[in-house]
Write an enzyme that holds these catalytic residues in place. Sequence first.
Site, PDB file in Angstrom:
ATOM      1  CB  SER A 109      36.558  -8.325 -27.337  1.00 45.75           C
ATOM      2  OG  SER A 109      37.922  -8.212 -27.074  1.00 45.75           O
ATOM      3  CD  GLU A 145      39.019 -15.309 -31.208  1.00 43.21           C
ATOM      4  OE1 GLU A 145      39.844 -14.967 -32.081  1.00 43.21           O
ATOM      5  OE2 GLU A 145      38.371 -14.511 -30.524  1.00 43.21           O
ATOM      6  CG  ASP A 196      40.051 -10.066 -26.057  1.00 44.36           C
ATOM      7  OD1 ASP A 196      40.576  -9.297 -25.230  1.00 44.36           O
ATOM      8  OD2 ASP A 196      40.327 -10.065 -27.261  1.00 44.36           O
ATOM      9  CE1 TYR A 201      49.701 -10.552 -29.732  1.00 38.53           C
ATOM     10  CE2 TYR A 201      49.963 -12.576 -30.999  1.00 38.53           C
ATOM     11  CZ  TYR A 201      49.576 -11.930 -29.841  1.00 38.53           C
ATOM     12  OH  TYR A 201      49.070 -12.660 -28.802  1.00 38.53           O
TER      13      TYR A 201
END
Length: 390
Positions: free
Chosen positions: A127, A161, A173, A223
Amino acid sequence: MAINLENLRAEFQTLYGCEPRFFRAPGRVNLIGEHTDYNGGFVLPMAIERETIVAAAVRQDRKILVRSIELDDAGEINLDAPEQKMRGTWLDFIEGAARVLERGENVKLRGADLLISSDVPHGAGLSSSAALEISVGLALSEVSGQTVDKVTLALAGQSAEHEFVGANVGIMDQFISAMGKRGHALLIDCRSLESEQIPFAPGDLAVAICNTNVKHELASSEYNARRAECEKGVEILREFLPGITQLRDVSVADFERYESNLPEVIRKRCRHVVTEIARTLNAAEALKKDDFAEFGHLMCLSHESLRDDYEVSCKELDLLVEIARSCAGVLGARMTGGGFGGSTVNLVKRENLAAFAEKISIEYRKQTKIETDVYVSNAADGANEIAVGA
């Protein structure tokens, strides 16, 4: 090697001609609770003793002048100009943190001169991006006289993000980077954002992180596929368990009762998430009792589930775990992070650390022709301002 504040101060003064304040935020390693966050579950990360430090001073205009020492790159952001998103560079993190913070009630940032240094390794799944967002967000708000609470800071980093980088990350994170506490892991409820500090300072044990130094291209597409598979599982299980909205709502007993109604692949994905949430809660209870043998056992079960049911491991991660589990003094070993590369996390007796690091390095290099990096860390504090002279 730790960042030298005096060197950072001297470089800042040369660059900007004034005295800075210093702000820091750490990287993190997730001890257990993988791919549970976007299913409304629990995670158990700790902040690590590697960090990003921002030297900062307020400006009289609304420009952010920023330089990264490690990247040897600089940029400028004008807060009075239109937003710029997804440049595809590290400046997206800086602009995102600033712009999202300004959307907060009564938050008006001033311009700032920033100099950034970090010893959080990039690409290791520790991270570095969250450490950057949180340290910059803290610096910008504090030099502007606009103190924001740590949860707000974490949410701003996550939104940065999403919107400015294009990464659909969970909250873990940024949350641990902002909220970490020395000598503690942090149990985070990813649905409610409630959290609990869990004491984790085993004197004779250490957390060792081993970097595969690989990242397979499958990561992003797989993912997204896993998220879709979990959502499909919820849709099917809802026929038998009315009212569930996420896999978080499904107990292990209920899953075992109804799993035969799921297609095989969906069943495996859901089984990992449901059991991983239970393992994470059990791991937190084990830490409260200083039952590190049980904690290590749960770490090992987590890896097997990620490898066999969720299928997000890879040969390099499996190899590092296999080598670790053959080493004396290792209580637990598992992949950590999204998968398909990145790092493993290991619970190792301190008296065996040197031998562990040597064996891991030699065996991994022999079988892959790749070097591994081993980082040892205690649980560290989350983001804060560093007192001058500290």
